[in-house]
Design a protein around this motif. Structure first.
Motif, PDB file in Angstrom:
ATOM      1  N   THR A 149      13.712 -15.039  36.695  1.00 52.32           N
ATOM      2  CA  THR A 149      14.244 -13.691  36.822  1.00 52.32           C
ATOM      3  C   THR A 149      13.107 -12.695  36.841  1.00 52.32           C
ATOM      4  OG1 THR A 149      14.478 -13.511  34.424  1.00 52.32           O
ATOM      5  CG2 THR A 149      16.394 -14.284  35.641  1.00 52.32           C
ATOM      6  N   SER A 150      13.381 -11.524  37.381  1.00 53.16           N
ATOM      7  CA  SER A 150      12.331 -10.524  37.556  1.00 53.16           C
ATOM      8  C   SER A 150      11.816  -9.964  36.239  1.00 53.16           C
ATOM      9  CB  SER A 150      12.865  -9.365  38.413  1.00 53.16           C
ATOM     10  OG  SER A 150      14.004  -8.789  37.805  1.00 53.16           O
ATOM     11  N   ASP A 151      12.533 -10.197  35.129  1.00 45.98           N
ATOM     12  CA  ASP A 151      12.070  -9.665  33.848  1.00 45.98           C
ATOM     13  C   ASP A 151      11.160 -10.651  33.108  1.00 45.98           C
ATOM     14  OD1 ASP A 151      13.943 -11.550  33.150  1.00 45.98           O
ATOM     15  OD2 ASP A 151      14.922 -10.317  31.617  1.00 45.98           O
ATOM     16  N   ASP A 152      10.731 -11.716  33.790  1.00 46.33           N
ATOM     17  CA  ASP A 152       9.826 -12.680  33.169  1.00 46.33           C
ATOM     18  C   ASP A 152       8.402 -12.123  33.129  1.00 46.33           C
ATOM     19  OD1 ASP A 152      11.814 -14.474  32.741  1.00 46.33           O
ATOM     20  OD2 ASP A 152      11.288 -15.787  34.398  1.00 46.33           O
ATOM     21  N   THR A 153       8.237 -11.014  32.451  1.00 42.76           N
ATOM     22  CA  THR A 153       6.924 -10.405  32.307  1.00 42.76           C
ATOM     23  C   THR A 153       6.675 -10.050  30.857  1.00 42.76           C
ATOM     24  OG1 THR A 153       7.827  -8.228  32.821  1.00 42.76           O
ATOM     25  CG2 THR A 153       6.872  -9.465  34.658  1.00 42.76           C
ATOM     26  N   PHE A 154       5.401  -9.906  30.535  1.00 38.25           N
ATOM     27  CA  PHE A 154       5.019  -9.546  29.182  1.00 38.25           C
ATOM     28  C   PHE A 154       4.744  -8.057  29.164  1.00 38.25           C
ATOM     29  CE2 PHE A 154       2.303  -9.691  25.371  1.00 38.25           C
ATOM     30  CZ  PHE A 154       3.081 -10.517  24.582  1.00 38.25           C
ATOM     31  N   PRO A 155       5.192  -7.326  28.122  1.00 37.55           N
ATOM     32  CA  PRO A 155       4.960  -5.881  28.079  1.00 37.55           C
ATOM     33  C   PRO A 155       3.493  -5.538  28.296  1.00 37.55           C
ATOM     34  CG  PRO A 155       6.393  -6.561  26.283  1.00 37.55           C
ATOM     35  CD  PRO A 155       5.907  -7.817  26.941  1.00 37.55           C
ATOM     36  N   LYS A 156       3.252  -4.587  29.180  1.00 44.15           N
ATOM     37  CA  LYS A 156       1.880  -4.204  29.517  1.00 44.15           C
ATOM     38  C   LYS A 156       1.237  -3.457  28.356  1.00 44.15           C
ATOM     39  CE  LYS A 156      -0.844  -2.152  33.219  1.00 44.15           C
ATOM     40  NZ  LYS A 156      -0.798  -1.536  34.563  1.00 44.15           N
ATOM     41  N   GLN A 157       0.023  -3.836  28.026  1.00 40.97           N
ATOM     42  CA  GLN A 157      -0.718  -3.189  26.963  1.00 40.97           C
ATOM     43  C   GLN A 157      -1.694  -2.194  27.576  1.00 40.97           C
ATOM     44  OE1 GLN A 157      -2.732  -5.930  24.372  1.00 40.97           O
ATOM     45  NE2 GLN A 157      -3.325  -4.347  22.909  1.00 40.97           N
ATOM     46  N   GLU A 158      -1.589  -0.939  27.164  1.00 31.74           N
ATOM     47  CA  GLU A 158      -2.512   0.078  27.655  1.00 31.74           C
ATOM     48  C   GLU A 158      -3.883  -0.154  27.030  1.00 31.74           C
ATOM     49  OE1 GLU A 158      -1.995   2.279  30.049  1.00 31.74           O
ATOM     50  OE2 GLU A 158       0.015   1.433  30.293  1.00 31.74           O
ATOM     51  N   LEU A 159      -4.892  -0.209  27.866  1.00 31.57           N
ATOM     52  CA  LEU A 159      -6.243  -0.513  27.393  1.00 31.57           C
ATOM     53  C   LEU A 159      -7.110   0.742  27.448  1.00 31.57           C
ATOM     54  CD1 LEU A 159      -6.655  -3.897  29.288  1.00 31.57           C
ATOM     55  CD2 LEU A 159      -6.005  -3.561  26.891  1.00 31.57           C
ATOM     56  N   PRO A 160      -7.926   0.962  26.413  1.00 29.72           N
ATOM     57  CA  PRO A 160      -8.732   2.185  26.352  1.00 29.72           C
ATOM     58  C   PRO A 160      -9.868   2.206  27.374  1.00 29.72           C
ATOM     59  CG  PRO A 160      -9.291   0.727  24.541  1.00 29.72           C
ATOM     60  CD  PRO A 160      -8.117   0.111  25.240  1.00 29.72           C
ATOM     61  N   THR A 161     -10.245   3.400  27.766  1.00 27.70           N
ATOM     62  CA  THR A 161     -11.325   3.573  28.742  1.00 27.70           C
ATOM     63  C   THR A 161     -12.284   4.693  28.328  1.00 27.70           C
ATOM     64  OG1 THR A 161      -9.947   5.121  30.002  1.00 27.70           O
ATOM     65  CG2 THR A 161      -9.868   2.809  30.659  1.00 27.70           C
ATOM     66  N   GLU A 162     -12.240   5.113  27.049  1.00 24.34           N
ATOM     67  CA  GLU A 162     -12.982   6.315  26.669  1.00 24.34           C
ATOM     68  C   GLU A 162     -14.484   6.129  26.487  1.00 24.34           C
ATOM     69  OE1 GLU A 162     -10.931   4.753  22.863  1.00 24.34           O
ATOM     70  OE2 GLU A 162     -10.427   5.072  24.957  1.00 24.34           O
ATOM     71  N   SER A 163     -14.976   4.951  26.189  1.00 26.35           N
ATOM     72  CA  SER A 163     -16.415   4.779  26.003  1.00 26.35           C
ATOM     73  C   SER A 163     -16.839   3.397  26.477  1.00 26.35           C
ATOM     74  CB  SER A 163     -16.807   4.959  24.532  1.00 26.35           C
ATOM     75  OG  SER A 163     -16.380   3.852  23.763  1.00 26.35           O
ATOM     76  N   LYS A 164     -18.098   3.280  26.847  1.00 24.26           N
ATOM     77  CA  LYS A 164     -18.623   1.995  27.324  1.00 24.26           C
ATOM     78  C   LYS A 164     -18.513   0.937  26.230  1.00 24.26           C
ATOM     79  CE  LYS A 164     -20.834  -0.565  30.376  1.00 24.26           C
ATOM     80  NZ  LYS A 164     -20.188  -0.947  31.645  1.00 24.26           N
ATOM     81  N   TRP A 165     -18.867   1.296  24.999  1.00 27.00           N
ATOM     82  CA  TRP A 165     -18.799   0.319  23.905  1.00 27.00           C
ATOM     83  C   TRP A 165     -17.363  -0.160  23.694  1.00 27.00           C
ATOM     84  CZ3 TRP A 165     -16.369  -0.313  19.204  1.00 27.00           C
ATOM     85  CH2 TRP A 165     -16.880  -1.354  18.394  1.00 27.00           C
ATOM     86  N   MET A 166     -16.395   0.768  23.718  1.00 24.81           N
ATOM     87  CA  MET A 166     -14.996   0.379  23.537  1.00 24.81           C
ATOM     88  C   MET A 166     -14.540  -0.530  24.669  1.00 24.81           C
ATOM     89  SD  MET A 166     -12.186   0.244  21.927  1.00 24.81           S
ATOM     90  CE  MET A 166     -12.289   1.443  20.600  1.00 24.81           C
ATOM     91  N   LYS A 167     -14.928  -0.206  25.903  1.00 24.40           N
ATOM     92  CA  LYS A 167     -14.529  -1.046  27.033  1.00 24.40           C
ATOM     93  C   LYS A 167     -15.108  -2.453  26.916  1.00 24.40           C
ATOM     94  CE  LYS A 167     -15.566   2.200  30.169  1.00 24.40           C
ATOM     95  NZ  LYS A 167     -15.697   2.914  31.458  1.00 24.40           N
ATOM     96  N   MET A 168     -16.350  -2.554  26.451  1.00 27.22           N
ATOM     97  CA  MET A 168     -16.951  -3.872  26.260  1.00 27.22           C
ATOM     98  C   MET A 168     -16.251  -4.640  25.140  1.00 27.22           C
ATOM     99  SD  MET A 168     -19.286  -4.380  28.584  1.00 27.22           S
ATOM    100  CE  MET A 168     -18.062  -3.578  29.637  1.00 27.22           C
ATOM    101  N   THR A 169     -15.816  -3.925  24.108  1.00 26.64           N
ATOM    102  CA  THR A 169     -15.069  -4.557  23.012  1.00 26.64           C
ATOM    103  C   THR A 169     -13.730  -5.075  23.518  1.00 26.64           C
ATOM    104  OG1 THR A 169     -16.126  -3.067  21.414  1.00 26.64           O
ATOM    105  CG2 THR A 169     -14.136  -4.186  20.686  1.00 26.64           C
ATOM    106  N   VAL A 170     -13.096  -4.305  24.400  1.00 25.77           N
ATOM    107  CA  VAL A 170     -11.818  -4.730  24.982  1.00 25.77           C
ATOM    108  C   VAL A 170     -12.021  -5.962  25.865  1.00 25.77           C
ATOM    109  CG1 VAL A 170      -9.960  -4.065  26.568  1.00 25.77           C
ATOM    110  CG2 VAL A 170     -10.785  -2.437  24.868  1.00 25.77           C
ATOM    111  N   VAL A 171     -13.086  -5.962  26.674  1.00 25.14           N
ATOM    112  CA  VAL A 171     -13.396  -7.130  27.513  1.00 25.14           C
ATOM    113  C   VAL A 171     -13.543  -8.372  26.638  1.00 25.14           C
ATOM    114  CG1 VAL A 171     -15.208  -8.198  28.935  1.00 25.14           C
ATOM    115  CG2 VAL A 171     -14.430  -5.867  29.437  1.00 25.14           C
ATOM    116  N   ASN A 172     -14.265  -8.249  25.543  1.00 30.77           N
ATOM    117  CA  ASN A 172     -14.452  -9.368  24.611  1.00 30.77           C
ATOM    118  C   ASN A 172     -13.097  -9.844  24.071  1.00 30.77           C
ATOM    119  OD1 ASN A 172     -16.288 -11.104  23.033  1.00 30.77           O
ATOM    120  ND2 ASN A 172     -15.543  -9.948  21.284  1.00 30.77           N
TER     121      ASN A 172
END
Length: 199
Positions: A149-172
């Motif tokens: 069914t089309s609802d076979d998805t996982f809720p999307k998590q908003e990911l931060p983009t405010e700083s390079k260090w935070m983005k690298m932490t999110v990538v990790n």
């Protein structure tokens, strides 16, 4: 010695079967710890092999990233895993094939989206290959489902983009979570395919 050669040949064959055009060859042997002795690739179902090789690539990208960004290990950004309890149907206790396939499908959908985030930050050929193989595995898992069914998805998590260090932490966090998810998914798919004929 013959068993080692057989293992190496099977691992390379599994890697070759899941490659995209121009994507880097992953060393499937690197993920030999994916599920203990049961990870031996000989006589493995193609979907199980695809999950095995995908795990190896995610693990390799995570190691490369952490070697180049050692300070990021100190930070932590939690990425919710689609498989995290026996209620998901993917663990041996209360195993449920249809519920588990739905969770694996949803998880691959989630991580395909999050790997786009990773690739924007790393601009990595290996990340490109992971996205391609994630889509392929997602299609294969969808085919294993008797209903979809089309609802076979996982809720999307908003990911931060405010700083390079935070983005690298999110990538990790994404790579660590995806690696763990693929360990669970590989074990569950292997359990489902025990009686399936090998191709």
């Amino acid at each position: 010695m013959p068993s080692q050669l057989s293992f190496l040949f099977s691992a390379l064959l599994a890697a070759a079967l899941s490659l995209s055009e121009g994507a880097p060859l992953s060393t499937a042997v690197e993920s030999a710890d994916i599920s203990g002795d049961e990870s031996h690739p000989s006589n493995r179902h193609p979907v199980v092999s695809a999950a095995y090789v995908l795990h190896a690539d995610v693990d390799r990208l995570l190691k490369q990233f952490q070697e180049q960004n050692s300070q990021v290990k100190e930070g932590h950004y939690h990425i919710q895993s689609p498989i995290n309890s026996s209620a998901d149907g993917c663990f041996s206790f209360h195993f449920n094939k249809f519920r588990c396939l739905k969770r694996i499908y949803a998880g691959l959908h989630q991580f395909e989206d999050q790997m786009q985030y990773v690739n924007r930050e790393l601009e990595s050929q290996l990340a490109d290959g992971i996205i391609y193989r994630t889509r392929n595995l997602q299609r294969a898992v969808k085919e294993m489902q008797q209903t979809h069914t089309s609802d076979d998805t996982f809720p999307k998590q908003e990911l931060p983009t405010e700083s390079k260090w935070m983005k690298m932490t999110v990538v990790n966090g994404i790579l660590q979570s995806y690696k763990q998810f693929l360990i669970y998914a590989h074990r569950a798919l292997r359990h489902m395919s025990k009686d399936a004929p090998t191709l």
